[in-house]
Design an enzyme around this catalytic site. Structure first.
Site, PDB file in Angstrom:
ATOM      1  CG  HIS A   1      45.239  42.513  81.900  1.00 13.71           C
ATOM      2  ND1 HIS A   1      46.168  43.392  81.421  1.00 13.71           N
ATOM      3  CD2 HIS A   1      44.358  42.557  80.968  1.00 13.71           C
ATOM      4  CE1 HIS A   1      45.843  44.223  80.467  1.00 13.71           C
ATOM      5  NE2 HIS A   1      44.659  43.846  79.997  1.00 13.71           N
TER       6      HIS A   1
ATOM      7  CD1 TRP B   1      47.264  31.368  82.941  1.00 16.43           C
ATOM      8  CD2 TRP B   1      47.498  29.127  82.895  1.00 16.43           C
ATOM      9  NE1 TRP B   1      47.647  31.074  81.505  1.00 16.43           N
ATOM     10  CE2 TRP B   1      47.695  29.757  81.481  1.00 16.43           C
ATOM     11  CE3 TRP B   1      47.409  27.779  82.906  1.00 16.43           C
ATOM     12  CZ2 TRP B   1      48.012  28.963  80.572  1.00 16.43           C
ATOM     13  CZ3 TRP B   1      47.929  27.190  81.721  1.00 16.43           C
ATOM     14  CH2 TRP B   1      48.158  27.414  80.527  1.00 16.43           C
TER      15      TRP B   1
ATOM     16  NE  ARG C   1      53.401  37.369  95.465  1.00 18.88           N
ATOM     17  CZ  ARG C   1      53.187  38.591  95.188  1.00 18.88           C
ATOM     18  NH1 ARG C   1      53.264  39.796  95.980  1.00 18.88           N
ATOM     19  NH2 ARG C   1      52.651  39.032  93.709  1.00 18.88           N
TER      20      ARG C   1
ATOM     21  NE  ARG D   1      74.178   3.886  88.098  1.00 17.78           N
ATOM     22  CZ  ARG D   1      73.702   3.226  86.998  1.00 17.78           C
ATOM     23  NH1 ARG D   1      72.940   2.211  87.442  1.00 17.78           N
ATOM     24  NH2 ARG D   1      73.985   3.552  85.852  1.00 17.78           N
TER      25      ARG D   1
ATOM     26  CD  GLU E   1      50.042  32.728  94.416  1.00 20.60           C
ATOM     27  OE1 GLU E   1      49.764  33.802  94.389  1.00 20.60           O
ATOM     28  OE2 GLU E   1      49.271  31.715  94.400  1.00 20.60           O
ATOM     29  N   GLY E   2      53.750  35.803  91.256  1.00 18.67           N
ATOM     30  CA  GLY E   2      54.714  36.682  91.063  1.00 18.67           C
ATOM     31  C   GLY E   2      55.740  36.058  90.429  1.00 18.67           C
ATOM     32  CB  THR E   3      57.257  36.452  87.056  1.00 19.81           C
ATOM     33  OG1 THR E   3      57.516  38.027  87.109  1.00 19.81           O
ATOM     34  CG2 THR E   3      55.838  36.248  86.229  1.00 19.81           C
TER      35      THR E   3
END
Length: 403
Positions: free
Chosen positions: A150, A180, A261, A286, A381-383
């Site tokens: 969950h 996690w 967040r 470069r 912290e929230g998908t």
């Protein structure tokens, strides 16, 4: 209508094309410069090696140093905390993540999750016991909400706490697993959220309590310079006063996540800035086909688009910080910032990698490290999907979370 000013505008700064530095107070700049200088001295010379080896061996030393500069729980007041503004905390997050997302995660979990939970919901005894030592970096904290089964749906968590006997003075017995968890295996205190007969409650769990263990998670390809652990709670016995007295239900952990967040809204722009600046400097030096690659139209188009999204994101973060300082920041607005800034930061890192070519995958440059770290930041912290649904509900008034 007033006449336009005759003052000559300052020279164009490719590192601050919108002049966003003008938005900062002298105190804001002092905080930013302190954290930037610390990161340049203590993190940047070593972080590629830490990342390559998948370790953060000096985490306790770094925590004490971060405490000494006031970076832990810095937006909280009292108990040894700095009482900084939300904008200043955000600037600190940006500078820390410009070094590495793992370092910003250490600070975010310590201050915005573990310390914030104790500061907002804990008893006075809990605050006195934990916050001063956490602010000093002497005690590291972690935050146990996500479980193996969950993550986005914490209401279904299986970790459970029950009273051992009747009455409010009875001990709690806490059992379950969390997954996690940043800082888990080095923490001295774990803020753990659990189901109870009264609803979801939070607990301040000393990690030396019998039955508590925190095996470290290895084999990560992201946030490698960060300590990530599982929390195992095997009939952990806690005194009655280990529970947070001021909150029941998901309001507690979700308010902590909202604070964390907000820091990510700023932090992601730090990873993006580091990658953009690496690409800009590389493009200037470069040479291919007889001139620097920055002189070709396609490279300039990439750099221009990166600069636009980077500085739009910083401007958004500053706006949200001002709203937080004014007490006007809504959770939906934090979701707006997290969703936009992390997605744009990843795209900036990927575009920077194309400018660096094969060198972009080397740890001699920070770009690939930032890109892989942000893949984790995109999820925790929230998908993306969760923040899209938060905004979708706010826009339509219709709740789509459960189908």
């Amino acid at each position: 209508m007033p006449a336009p000013s005759a003052a000559k505008p300052p020279p164009f700064d490719p590192y601050d094309p919108l002049g966003l530095d003008d938005l900062l107070t002298p105190e804001d700049r002092a905080v930013r410069d302190t954290v930037r200088g610390w990161a340049a001295d203590r993190v940047l010379p070593h972080v590629a090696g830490w990342y390559e080896r998948g370790e953060l061996p000096v985490i306790r030393e770094l925590a004490r140093e971060l405490g000494a500069i006031g970076a832990l729980g810095m937006s909280l007041t009292g108990y040894g905390c700095a009482g900084a503004s939300a904008v200043q905390y955000g600037l600190a997050c940006l500078e820390l993540e410009a070094a590495d997302s793992g370092i910003r995660s250490l600070v975010s979990v310590q201050g915005s999750l573990a310390m914030y939970a104790i500061h907002r919901f804990g008893s006075e005894e809990q605050k006195q016991r934990w916050l001063p030592s956490m602010a000093a970096g002497e005690v590291i904290g972690c935050f146990g909400l996500t479980e193996p089964d969950h993550g986005s749906d914490p209401a279904e968590m299986r970790t459970y706490a029950k009273r051992d006997g009747g009455g409010t003075d009875a001990d709690w017995i806490l059992s379950g697993r969390k997954m996690w968890i940043t800082n888990g295996s080095v923490a001295g205190v774990a803020v753990v959220w659990a189901q109870t007969d009264e609803g979801i409650r939070g607990f301040a769990v000393p990690t030396d309590t019998p039955g508590f263990s925190a095996p470290e998670i290895h084999h990560k390809w992201s946030l490698r310079a960060s300590v990530t652990s599982e929390l195992v709670l095997d009939d952990v016995r806690l005194p009655a006063d280990a529970v947070f007295p001021e909150v029941t239900g998901l309001r507690g952990p979700l308010s902590c996540l909202n604070h964390a967040r907000y820091g990510i809204v700023w932090g992601a722009m730090g990873a993006a800035r580091s990658s953009f600046e690496s690409a800009l400097e590389y493009a200037r030096t470069r040479e291919q086909f007889g001139k620097p690659i920055g002189g070709f139209q396609l490279t300039q188009a990439k750099l221009a688009d990166m600069a636009v999204e980077l500085h739009k994101g910083i401007l958004l973060a500053h706006h949200l910080g001002q709203r937080m300082d004014a007490g006007r920041l809504r959770p939906e607005q934090v979701s707006f910032g997290k969703l936009n800034n992390v997605r744009e930061a990843i795209e900036i890192c990927r575009t920077a990698r194309t400018i660096l070519g094969a060198n972009g995958i080397s740890l001699e440059y920070p770009v690939m490290r930032h890109a892989t770290n942000l893949e984790s930041v995109l999820t925790y912290e929230g998908t993306v999907e969760m923040h899209q649904l938060v905004l979708g509900k706010a826009l339509t008034g219709l709740d789509a979370f459960r189908g």
